[in-house]
Write a protein that holds these residues in place. Structure first.
Motif, PDB file in Angstrom:
ATOM      1  N   LYS A 169      34.254  37.210  51.018  1.00  0.00           N
ATOM      2  CA  LYS A 169      33.945  38.288  50.067  1.00  0.00           C
ATOM      3  C   LYS A 169      33.553  37.785  48.679  1.00  0.00           C
ATOM      4  O   LYS A 169      33.953  36.706  48.259  1.00  0.00           O
ATOM      5  CB  LYS A 169      35.166  39.210  49.915  1.00  0.00           C
ATOM      6  CG  LYS A 169      35.656  39.817  51.217  1.00  0.00           C
ATOM      7  CD  LYS A 169      34.592  40.650  51.887  1.00  0.00           C
ATOM      8  CE  LYS A 169      35.131  41.364  53.120  1.00  0.00           C
ATOM      9  NZ  LYS A 169      34.059  41.850  53.985  1.00  0.00           N
ATOM     10  N   TYR A 170      32.808  38.635  47.998  1.00  0.00           N
ATOM     11  CA  TYR A 170      32.466  38.417  46.593  1.00  0.00           C
ATOM     12  C   TYR A 170      33.423  39.226  45.739  1.00  0.00           C
ATOM     13  O   TYR A 170      33.536  40.440  45.913  1.00  0.00           O
ATOM     14  CB  TYR A 170      31.024  38.882  46.334  1.00  0.00           C
ATOM     15  CG  TYR A 170      30.656  38.911  44.873  1.00  0.00           C
ATOM     16  CD1 TYR A 170      30.376  37.730  44.200  1.00  0.00           C
ATOM     17  CD2 TYR A 170      30.599  40.108  44.182  1.00  0.00           C
ATOM     18  CE1 TYR A 170      30.049  37.753  42.844  1.00  0.00           C
ATOM     19  CE2 TYR A 170      30.265  40.143  42.841  1.00  0.00           C
ATOM     20  CZ  TYR A 170      29.992  38.967  42.173  1.00  0.00           C
ATOM     21  OH  TYR A 170      29.670  38.987  40.849  1.00  0.00           O
ATOM     22  N   GLY A 171      34.088  38.525  44.811  1.00  0.00           N
ATOM     23  CA  GLY A 171      34.975  39.246  43.895  1.00  0.00           C
ATOM     24  C   GLY A 171      34.490  39.112  42.466  1.00  0.00           C
ATOM     25  O   GLY A 171      33.951  40.048  41.878  1.00  0.00           O
ATOM     26  N   CYS A 172      34.675  37.925  41.900  1.00  0.00           N
ATOM     27  CA  CYS A 172      34.373  37.720  40.474  1.00  0.00           C
ATOM     28  C   CYS A 172      33.085  36.943  40.240  1.00  0.00           C
ATOM     29  O   CYS A 172      32.439  37.104  39.208  1.00  0.00           O
ATOM     30  CB  CYS A 172      35.540  36.984  39.822  1.00  0.00           C
ATOM     31  SG  CYS A 172      35.754  35.312  40.479  1.00  0.00           S
ATOM     32  N   GLY A 173      32.768  36.044  41.159  1.00  0.00           N
ATOM     33  CA  GLY A 173      31.561  35.215  40.998  1.00  0.00           C
ATOM     34  C   GLY A 173      31.739  34.043  40.049  1.00  0.00           C
ATOM     35  O   GLY A 173      30.794  33.293  39.816  1.00  0.00           O
ATOM     36  N   ARG A 222      35.996  27.536  46.444  1.00  0.00           N
ATOM     37  CA  ARG A 222      35.515  28.872  46.054  1.00  0.00           C
ATOM     38  C   ARG A 222      33.991  28.868  46.151  1.00  0.00           C
ATOM     39  O   ARG A 222      33.294  28.255  45.327  1.00  0.00           O
ATOM     40  CB  ARG A 222      36.055  29.211  44.671  1.00  0.00           C
ATOM     41  CG  ARG A 222      37.570  29.314  44.784  1.00  0.00           C
ATOM     42  CD  ARG A 222      38.316  29.809  43.619  1.00  0.00           C
ATOM     43  NE  ARG A 222      39.708  30.017  44.060  1.00  0.00           N
ATOM     44  CZ  ARG A 222      40.675  30.500  43.324  1.00  0.00           C
ATOM     45  NH1 ARG A 222      40.440  30.847  42.084  1.00  0.00           N
ATOM     46  NH2 ARG A 222      41.883  30.672  43.815  1.00  0.00           N
ATOM     47  N   ALA A 228      34.654  31.771  40.182  1.00  0.00           N
ATOM     48  CA  ALA A 228      35.707  30.864  40.664  1.00  0.00           C
ATOM     49  C   ALA A 228      37.109  31.237  40.187  1.00  0.00           C
ATOM     50  O   ALA A 228      37.982  30.383  40.095  1.00  0.00           O
ATOM     51  CB  ALA A 228      35.394  29.414  40.279  1.00  0.00           C
ATOM     52  N   GLN A 229      37.336  32.528  39.921  1.00  0.00           N
ATOM     53  CA  GLN A 229      38.652  32.931  39.425  1.00  0.00           C
ATOM     54  C   GLN A 229      39.511  33.634  40.477  1.00  0.00           C
ATOM     55  O   GLN A 229      40.715  33.423  40.528  1.00  0.00           O
ATOM     56  CB  GLN A 229      38.483  33.888  38.228  1.00  0.00           C
ATOM     57  CG  GLN A 229      37.890  33.229  37.006  1.00  0.00           C
ATOM     58  CD  GLN A 229      38.803  32.156  36.439  1.00  0.00           C
ATOM     59  OE1 GLN A 229      39.967  32.401  36.166  1.00  0.00           O
ATOM     60  NE2 GLN A 229      38.279  30.957  36.292  1.00  0.00           N
ATOM     61  N   CYS A 230      38.914  34.479  41.307  1.00  0.00           N
ATOM     62  CA  CYS A 230      39.739  35.375  42.128  1.00  0.00           C
ATOM     63  C   CYS A 230      40.074  34.828  43.515  1.00  0.00           C
ATOM     64  O   CYS A 230      41.059  35.230  44.110  1.00  0.00           O
ATOM     65  CB  CYS A 230      39.053  36.731  42.275  1.00  0.00           C
ATOM     66  SG  CYS A 230      37.628  36.735  43.395  1.00  0.00           S
ATOM     67  N   GLY A 231      39.232  33.956  44.049  1.00  0.00           N
ATOM     68  CA  GLY A 231      39.506  33.366  45.357  1.00  0.00           C
ATOM     69  C   GLY A 231      39.035  34.184  46.551  1.00  0.00           C
ATOM     70  O   GLY A 231      39.218  33.762  47.694  1.00  0.00           O
ATOM     71  N   ALA A 232      38.430  35.341  46.327  1.00  0.00           N
ATOM     72  CA  ALA A 232      37.982  36.170  47.456  1.00  0.00           C
ATOM     73  C   ALA A 232      36.959  35.446  48.338  1.00  0.00           C
ATOM     74  O   ALA A 232      36.821  35.750  49.523  1.00  0.00           O
ATOM     75  CB  ALA A 232      37.370  37.470  46.934  1.00  0.00           C
ATOM     76  N   CYS A 233      36.257  34.513  47.755  1.00  0.00           N
ATOM     77  CA  CYS A 233      35.154  33.820  48.445  1.00  0.00           C
ATOM     78  C   CYS A 233      35.579  32.488  49.051  1.00  0.00           C
ATOM     79  O   CYS A 233      34.719  31.677  49.423  1.00  0.00           O
ATOM     80  CB  CYS A 233      34.040  33.561  47.440  1.00  0.00           C
ATOM     81  SG  CYS A 233      34.611  32.438  46.133  1.00  0.00           S
ATOM     82  N   CYS A 285      31.658  30.909  45.696  1.00  0.00           N
ATOM     83  CA  CYS A 285      30.764  31.527  44.709  1.00  0.00           C
ATOM     84  C   CYS A 285      30.322  30.521  43.656  1.00  0.00           C
ATOM     85  O   CYS A 285      29.341  30.751  42.950  1.00  0.00           O
ATOM     86  CB  CYS A 285      31.441  32.709  44.030  1.00  0.00           C
ATOM     87  SG  CYS A 285      32.816  32.256  42.934  1.00  0.00           S
TER      88      CYS A 285
HETATM   89  S1  FES Z   1      34.179  35.515  44.025  1.00  0.00           S
HETATM   90 FE1  FES Z   1      35.970  35.230  42.807  1.00  0.00          FE
HETATM   91  S2  FES Z   1      36.392  33.120  43.040  1.00  0.00           S
HETATM   92 FE2  FES Z   1      34.535  33.400  44.068  1.00  0.00          FE
END
Ligand code: FES
Ligand code: FES
Length: 149
Positions: free
Chosen positions: A35-39, A56, A41-46, A58
Protein backbone atom coordinates in the motif's frame (compact mmCIF):
# COMPACT_ATOMS: atom_id res chain seq x y z
CA UNK A 1 13.01 -1.97 -19.65
CA UNK A 2 13.87 -2.89 -16.08
CA UNK A 3 14.03 -6.53 -15.03
CA UNK A 4 12.81 -7.22 -11.52
CA UNK A 5 12.38 -10.49 -9.67
CA UNK A 6 9.24 -10.32 -7.58
CA UNK A 7 7.96 -13.30 -5.59
CA UNK A 8 10.23 -15.62 -7.57
CA UNK A 9 9.13 -14.41 -11.00
CA UNK A 10 11.41 -12.31 -13.17
CA UNK A 11 9.57 -9.72 -15.21
CA UNK A 12 10.52 -6.96 -17.63
CA UNK A 13 8.80 -3.71 -16.68
CA UNK A 14 8.57 -0.56 -18.75
CA UNK A 15 9.43 1.94 -16.00
CA UNK A 16 11.86 4.79 -15.51
CA UNK A 17 14.79 3.64 -13.30
CA UNK A 18 13.95 6.40 -10.80
CA UNK A 19 10.37 5.22 -10.31
CA UNK A 20 9.75 4.21 -6.71
CA UNK A 21 9.64 0.43 -6.41
CA UNK A 22 6.17 0.72 -4.86
CA UNK A 23 4.66 1.91 -8.14
CA UNK A 24 6.40 -0.75 -10.21
CA UNK A 25 4.99 -3.37 -7.85
CA UNK A 26 1.47 -1.97 -7.80
CA UNK A 27 0.98 -0.56 -11.28
CA UNK A 28 3.33 -2.55 -13.49
CA UNK A 29 3.37 -5.92 -11.73
CA UNK A 30 -0.26 -5.55 -10.58
CA UNK A 31 0.44 -6.61 -7.00
CA UNK A 32 -1.78 -4.28 -5.01
CA UNK A 33 -1.31 -5.81 -1.55
CA UNK A 34 1.54 -3.34 -0.96
CA UNK A 35 0.00 0.00 0.00
CA UNK A 36 0.77 3.67 -0.44
CA UNK A 37 0.50 5.68 2.75
CA UNK A 38 2.82 8.66 3.09
CA UNK A 39 5.25 8.35 0.18
CA UNK A 40 8.14 9.60 2.34
CA UNK A 41 9.37 6.46 4.13
CA UNK A 42 7.54 7.29 7.36
CA UNK A 43 4.47 5.06 7.71
CA UNK A 44 5.66 1.64 6.53
CA UNK A 45 2.50 0.79 4.55
CA UNK A 46 4.67 0.09 1.50
CA UNK A 47 7.10 -2.30 3.23
CA UNK A 48 8.42 -5.20 1.12
CA UNK A 49 11.49 -7.41 1.41
CA UNK A 50 14.51 -6.76 -0.78
CA UNK A 51 16.99 -9.61 -0.39
CA UNK A 52 15.26 -10.43 2.89
CA UNK A 53 15.49 -6.94 4.37
CA UNK A 54 12.37 -4.92 5.13
CA UNK A 55 12.46 -1.85 2.89
CA UNK A 56 10.03 1.02 2.38
CA UNK A 57 9.34 0.70 -1.31
CA UNK A 58 7.98 4.24 -1.73
CA UNK A 59 11.49 5.56 -1.13
CA UNK A 60 13.48 3.02 -3.15
CA UNK A 61 14.05 3.54 -6.88
CA UNK A 62 13.50 0.44 -9.00
CA UNK A 63 17.10 0.70 -10.19
CA UNK A 64 18.21 -0.17 -6.63
CA UNK A 65 16.21 -3.39 -6.69
CA UNK A 66 17.55 -4.79 -9.98
CA UNK A 67 19.18 -8.19 -9.47
CA UNK A 68 17.69 -8.51 -5.99
CA UNK A 69 15.00 -10.79 -4.68
CA UNK A 70 11.83 -8.78 -3.97
CA UNK A 71 9.07 -10.31 -1.88
CA UNK A 72 5.67 -8.74 -1.37
CA UNK A 73 2.79 -9.78 0.89
CA UNK A 74 1.46 -11.89 -2.01
CA UNK A 75 4.67 -13.94 -1.99
CA UNK A 76 4.73 -14.93 1.69
CA UNK A 77 2.39 -17.92 1.74
CA UNK A 78 3.94 -20.93 0.05
CA UNK A 79 1.72 -23.54 -1.57
CA UNK A 80 -1.33 -21.90 -0.01
CA UNK A 81 0.09 -22.28 3.51
CA UNK A 82 0.09 -19.07 5.54
CA UNK A 83 3.23 -18.20 7.49
CA UNK A 84 3.20 -18.41 11.27
CA UNK A 85 3.00 -14.60 11.36
CA UNK A 86 -0.04 -14.56 9.09
CA UNK A 87 -1.65 -17.30 11.20
CA UNK A 88 -0.92 -15.37 14.41
CA UNK A 89 -2.46 -12.26 12.80
CA UNK A 90 -5.70 -14.13 12.19
CA UNK A 91 -5.73 -15.87 15.59
CA UNK A 92 -5.15 -12.55 17.40
CA UNK A 93 -7.61 -10.64 15.20
CA UNK A 94 -5.02 -7.94 14.53
CA UNK A 95 -6.39 -6.05 11.49
CA UNK A 96 -9.01 -3.34 11.79
CA UNK A 97 -9.38 -1.48 8.47
CA UNK A 98 -6.40 -3.50 7.22
CA UNK A 99 -4.71 -0.75 5.23
CA UNK A 100 -1.40 -0.79 7.11
CA UNK A 101 -1.34 -4.51 7.73
CA UNK A 102 0.55 -5.87 4.74
CA UNK A 103 3.42 -3.52 5.48
CA UNK A 104 3.21 -4.36 9.18
CA UNK A 105 3.38 -8.10 8.45
CA UNK A 106 6.35 -7.67 6.10
CA UNK A 107 8.22 -5.71 8.77
CA UNK A 108 7.41 -8.37 11.39
CA UNK A 109 8.50 -11.25 9.14
CA UNK A 110 11.87 -9.54 8.68
CA UNK A 111 12.20 -8.89 12.43
CA UNK A 112 11.54 -12.54 13.33
CA UNK A 113 14.16 -13.70 10.85
CA UNK A 114 16.73 -11.53 12.62
CA UNK A 115 15.40 -12.01 16.15
CA UNK A 116 13.32 -15.16 16.51
CA UNK A 117 12.19 -14.25 20.03
CA UNK A 118 12.06 -10.45 20.22
CA UNK A 119 11.52 -8.53 23.44
CA UNK A 120 9.06 -5.65 23.62
CA UNK A 121 12.05 -3.30 23.29
CA UNK A 122 13.15 -5.12 20.11
CA UNK A 123 9.62 -4.77 18.74
CA UNK A 124 9.47 -1.07 19.60
CA UNK A 125 12.81 -0.48 17.89
CA UNK A 126 12.10 -2.49 14.75
CA UNK A 127 8.38 -2.05 14.10
CA UNK A 128 7.91 1.65 13.47
CA UNK A 129 5.00 1.21 11.07
CA UNK A 130 2.06 3.52 11.69
CA UNK A 131 -1.44 2.14 12.17
CA UNK A 132 -4.20 4.76 12.15
CA UNK A 133 -6.55 2.21 13.72
CA UNK A 134 -4.24 1.74 16.72
CA UNK A 135 -3.68 -2.01 16.47
CA UNK A 136 -0.27 -1.77 18.16
CA UNK A 137 -1.17 -3.90 21.19
CA UNK A 138 -2.61 -6.68 19.01
CA UNK A 139 0.46 -6.46 16.76
CA UNK A 140 2.70 -6.96 19.79
CA UNK A 141 0.68 -9.93 21.05
CA UNK A 142 0.66 -11.53 17.60
CA UNK A 143 4.43 -11.12 17.29
CA UNK A 144 4.98 -12.91 20.59
CA UNK A 145 2.50 -15.64 19.55
CA UNK A 146 4.26 -16.11 16.20
CA UNK A 147 7.63 -16.27 17.96
CA UNK A 148 6.35 -19.15 20.14
CA UNK A 149 4.66 -21.02 17.27
S1 FES B 1 4.12 4.88 1.85
FE1 FES B 1 4.61 5.45 3.90
S2 FES B 1 6.59 4.60 4.18
FE2 FES B 1 6.15 4.23 2.12
S1 FES C 1 -5.53 -1.55 10.63
FE1 FES C 1 -6.27 0.36 9.90
S2 FES C 1 -4.50 1.55 9.61
FE2 FES C 1 -3.80 -0.22 10.61
Amino acid sequence: MIRLTINGKTMALDVDPNTPLLWAIREQAGLTGTKYGCGVAQCGACTVHVDGQAMRSCALPVSAAVGKKITTIEGLAQGGKLTRVQQAWIANEVPQCGYCQSGMIMAVEALLKQKPNPTDADINAAITNICRCGTFQQVREAIHAAAKA
